[in-house]
Design an enzyme around this catalytic site. Structure first.
Site, PDB file in Angstrom:
ATOM      1  N   ASN A   2     -10.045  -1.100  -2.401  1.00 35.15           N
ATOM      2  CA  ASN A   2      -8.630  -0.866  -2.101  1.00 35.15           C
ATOM      3  C   ASN A   2      -7.790  -1.351  -3.286  1.00 35.15           C
ATOM      4  OD1 ASN A   2      -5.994  -0.912  -1.177  1.00 35.15           O
ATOM      5  ND2 ASN A   2      -6.466  -1.902   0.771  1.00 35.15           N
ATOM      6  N   HIS A  21      -4.264   6.748   1.333  1.00 35.88           N
ATOM      7  CA  HIS A  21      -4.480   5.391   0.867  1.00 35.88           C
ATOM      8  C   HIS A  21      -5.927   5.002   1.153  1.00 35.88           C
ATOM      9  CE1 HIS A  21      -4.019   1.307  -0.118  1.00 35.88           C
ATOM     10  NE2 HIS A  21      -4.206   0.881   1.108  1.00 35.88           N
ATOM     11  N   CYS A  30       0.826  -1.223   0.000  1.00 32.71           N
ATOM     12  CA  CYS A  30       0.000   0.000   0.000  1.00 32.71           C
ATOM     13  C   CYS A  30       0.853   1.262   0.000  1.00 32.71           C
ATOM     14  CB  CYS A  30      -0.935   0.014   1.200  1.00 32.71           C
ATOM     15  SG  CYS A  30      -1.941  -1.465   1.271  1.00 32.71           S
TER      16      CYS A  30
HETATM   17  O1  UT7 Z   1      -4.344  -1.600   2.803  1.00 26.41           O
HETATM   18  C1  UT7 Z   1      -4.364  -2.212   4.053  1.00 26.41           C
HETATM   19  C2  UT7 Z   1      -5.318  -3.342   3.950  1.00 26.41           C
HETATM   20  N1  UT7 Z   1      -6.272  -3.588   4.940  1.00 26.41           N
HETATM   21  C3  UT7 Z   1      -6.766  -2.756   5.863  1.00 26.41           C
HETATM   22  O2  UT7 Z   1      -6.392  -1.634   6.056  1.00 26.41           O
HETATM   23  C4  UT7 Z   1      -7.866  -3.322   6.700  1.00 26.41           C
HETATM   24  C5  UT7 Z   1      -8.110  -2.562   7.963  1.00 26.41           C
HETATM   25  N2  UT7 Z   1      -9.214  -3.169   8.690  1.00 26.41           N
HETATM   26  C6  UT7 Z   1     -10.485  -3.031   8.313  1.00 26.41           C
HETATM   27  O3  UT7 Z   1     -10.767  -2.342   7.354  1.00 26.41           O
HETATM   28  C7  UT7 Z   1     -11.547  -3.722   9.137  1.00 26.41           C
HETATM   29  O4  UT7 Z   1     -10.937  -4.358  10.240  1.00 26.41           O
HETATM   30  C8  UT7 Z   1     -12.351  -4.769   8.310  1.00 26.41           C
HETATM   31  C9  UT7 Z   1     -13.264  -4.047   7.332  1.00 26.41           C
HETATM   32  C10 UT7 Z   1     -11.433  -5.698   7.558  1.00 26.41           C
HETATM   33  C11 UT7 Z   1     -13.226  -5.611   9.232  1.00 26.41           C
HETATM   34  O5  UT7 Z   1     -14.096  -4.764   9.986  1.00 26.41           O
HETATM   35  P1  UT7 Z   1     -14.259  -5.000  11.556  1.00 26.41           P
HETATM   36  O6  UT7 Z   1     -15.273  -4.031  11.997  1.00 26.41           O
HETATM   37  O7  UT7 Z   1     -12.888  -4.920  12.173  1.00 26.41           O
HETATM   38  O8  UT7 Z   1     -14.865  -6.454  11.625  1.00 26.41           O
HETATM   39  P2  UT7 Z   1     -14.261  -7.778  12.290  1.00 26.41           P
HETATM   40  O9  UT7 Z   1     -13.085  -8.289  11.549  1.00 26.41           O
HETATM   41  O10 UT7 Z   1     -14.116  -7.585  13.767  1.00 26.41           O
HETATM   42  O11 UT7 Z   1     -15.429  -8.790  12.059  1.00 26.41           O
HETATM   43  C12 UT7 Z   1     -16.750  -8.573  12.616  1.00 26.41           C
HETATM   44  C13 UT7 Z   1     -17.653  -9.679  12.133  1.00 26.41           C
HETATM   45  C14 UT7 Z   1     -17.069 -11.077  12.328  1.00 26.41           C
HETATM   46  O12 UT7 Z   1     -18.126 -11.942  12.683  1.00 26.41           O
HETATM   47  P3  UT7 Z   1     -18.354 -12.347  14.241  1.00 26.41           P
HETATM   48  O13 UT7 Z   1     -17.079 -13.016  14.667  1.00 26.41           O
HETATM   49  O14 UT7 Z   1     -18.611 -11.062  14.957  1.00 26.41           O
HETATM   50  O15 UT7 Z   1     -19.528 -13.259  14.172  1.00 26.41           O
HETATM   51  C15 UT7 Z   1     -16.590 -11.448  10.937  1.00 26.41           C
HETATM   52  O16 UT7 Z   1     -16.578 -12.833  10.734  1.00 26.41           O
HETATM   53  O17 UT7 Z   1     -17.899  -9.540  10.727  1.00 26.41           O
HETATM   54  C16 UT7 Z   1     -17.632 -10.784  10.067  1.00 26.41           C
HETATM   55  N3  UT7 Z   1     -17.179 -10.513   8.708  1.00 26.41           N
HETATM   56  C17 UT7 Z   1     -18.021 -10.338   7.687  1.00 26.41           C
HETATM   57  N4  UT7 Z   1     -19.351 -10.367   7.616  1.00 26.41           N
HETATM   58  C18 UT7 Z   1     -19.906 -10.121   6.417  1.00 26.41           C
HETATM   59  C19 UT7 Z   1     -15.894 -10.368   8.270  1.00 26.41           C
HETATM   60  N5  UT7 Z   1     -15.916 -10.091   6.952  1.00 26.41           N
HETATM   61  C20 UT7 Z   1     -17.202 -10.065   6.565  1.00 26.41           C
HETATM   62  C21 UT7 Z   1     -17.848  -9.838   5.324  1.00 26.41           C
HETATM   63  N6  UT7 Z   1     -19.188  -9.864   5.313  1.00 26.41           N
HETATM   64  N7  UT7 Z   1     -17.174  -9.548   4.204  1.00 26.41           N
END
Ligand code: UT7
Length: 330
Positions: free
Chosen positions: A287, A257, A112
């Site tokens: 992204n 970014h 990134c």
């Molecule tokens: O360029 C750098 C690349 N990446 C980043 O910068 C990513 C930075 N992080 C983020 O953007 C966020 O952490 C995410 C968008 C990836 C995730 O959001 P979050 O609010 O941190 O969610 P989480 O990972 O804590 O997951 C919450 C829930 C989980 O379910 P449970 O365990 O609460 O039942 C996940 O399994 O959301 C679930 N989940 C989804 N649900 C529907 C994870 N991905 C998805 C999805 N659709 N695509």
């Protein structure tokens, strides 16, 4: 003092639009979850195009806006994490397709932050007098290497394909151009966002096991990435402003970014930058990693948001972890 200037900017995204609703048909996700957590509404994915072919389209636009041809390019810098092959890099493929002389082509592997790392390399080479016309490309094809099943949904919904390119060269005077680039990394976090199973740690005899264990796919601890990103991005922007005797109020446009709209909103709020000064394209492109910042610049120029004398602040954070900032006087 010679400053590096941007002579032309180009961008390109594939025609195929993939909406959140389209992803609902492939995995257990929802338009609502993706919009609320990331801000993404749709992204572009290739059908058959290769990484360097996206870079080629963006480069042609950048060269034409710079008023030069492929034969005038002195060096290619190619930032990507999704090159066609482990080796050689995508830069040599672009050299061939674009029709450049047998100039050097250097691939930059800083994910990134790749575009800003490339900008720092170009700046050193231009200011030392080594090269005049440097073509810096950021290009990614993520869609062919993500897991489209529910197991991969945390990563799959985030990424889009696209390319951006700039032509860089020495400026006429020191009032315009690149003011500084600041680069950082913290390698102890290398395993929080990575593809583990492609490198020399895995002998070919183990490849079948690596694939069975899904270690050939991108893996991410999203929460940790988020936490570090919202800390490092403001920090490295402040470092750049301080180094140049400037303040937050001097920034006309922030080009961050695009990993998550919420990250960018938090960064802007932390710094006290109004949203009207922030360029975001994650809503329509997702992204696009190394392509993100040049695509933001390309969008901002087309929308008439960049003016003579505008102070542009670019900032990135990603895998490595790596992070970086650049200040540019237009
Ligand atoms: O360029 C750098 C690349 N990446 C980043 O910068 C990513 C930075 N992080 C983020 O953007 C966020 O952490 C995410 C968008 C990836 C995730 O959001 P979050 O609010 O941190 O969610 P989480 O990972 O804590 O997951 C919450 C829930 C989980 O379910 P449970 O365990 O609460 O039942 C996940 O399994 O959301 C679930 N989940 C989804 N649900 C529907 C994870 N991905 C998805 C999805 N659709 N695509």
């Amino acid at each position: 003092m010679v400053r590096t200037v941007i002579r032309g900017v180009g961008g390109y995204v594939p025609e195929r639009v993939v909406t959140n609703k389209d992803l609902e048909k492939l995995m257990d996700t929802s338009d609502e979850w993706i919009r609320e957590r990331t801000g993404i509404q749709e992204r572009r994915w290739v059908t058959t195009q290769q990484n360097h072919e996206l870079g080629l389209e963006a480069s042609r636009v950048a060269l034409s806006r710079a008023g030069i041809g492929p034969q005038d390019v002195d060096l290619i810098l190619y930032a990507t994490l999704s090159m066609e092959y482990t080796f050689p890099g995508s830069g040599v493929l672009l050299q061939d397709k674009l029709g450049c002389r047998t100039i050097g082509a250097l691939d930059i592997r800083n994910q990134c932050s790749g575009f800003l790392y490339g900008l720092a390399v170009a700046d050193g080479m231009i200011r030392s007098g080594l090269y005049r016309n440097v073509l810096l490309v950021g290009s990614e094809v993520h869609s062919t290497r993500i897991d489209l099943s529910t197991l991969g949904r945390d990563v799959a919904v985030l990424f889009g394909d696209g390319a951006g390119a700039v032509v860089l060269g020495p400026g006429e005077d020191d009032s315009k151009g690149l003011l500084s680039v600041h680069l950082h990394c913290e390698g102890k976090h290398h395993d929080l966002l990575w593809i583990e199973g492609h490198g020399s740690l895995f002998p070919h005899a183990e490849q079948v096991r690596v694939i069975q264990e899904r270690r050939h796919l991108p893996q991410m601890d999203g929460r940790q990435v988020f936490v570090h990103a919202v800390r490092r991005m403001p920090e490295v922007l402040q470092e750049a402003l301080q180094a140049n005797g400037l303040s937050i109020q001097d920034i006309d446009l922030l080009l961050p970014h695009q990993a998550n709209l919420r990250i960018n909103q938090k960064v802007a709020a932390t710094l006290g930058i109004p949203e009207s000064k922030v360029v975001n394209n994650i809503q329509k492109y997702g992204n696009t990693t190394a392509a993100t910042i040049p695509l933001c610049l390309w969008n901002a120029l087309d929308e008439g948001r960049v003016h003579d004398g505008s102070l542009l602040a670019m900032v990135a954070f990603g895998s490595g972890f790596t992070w970086a900032s650049a200040l540019y006087r237009w």
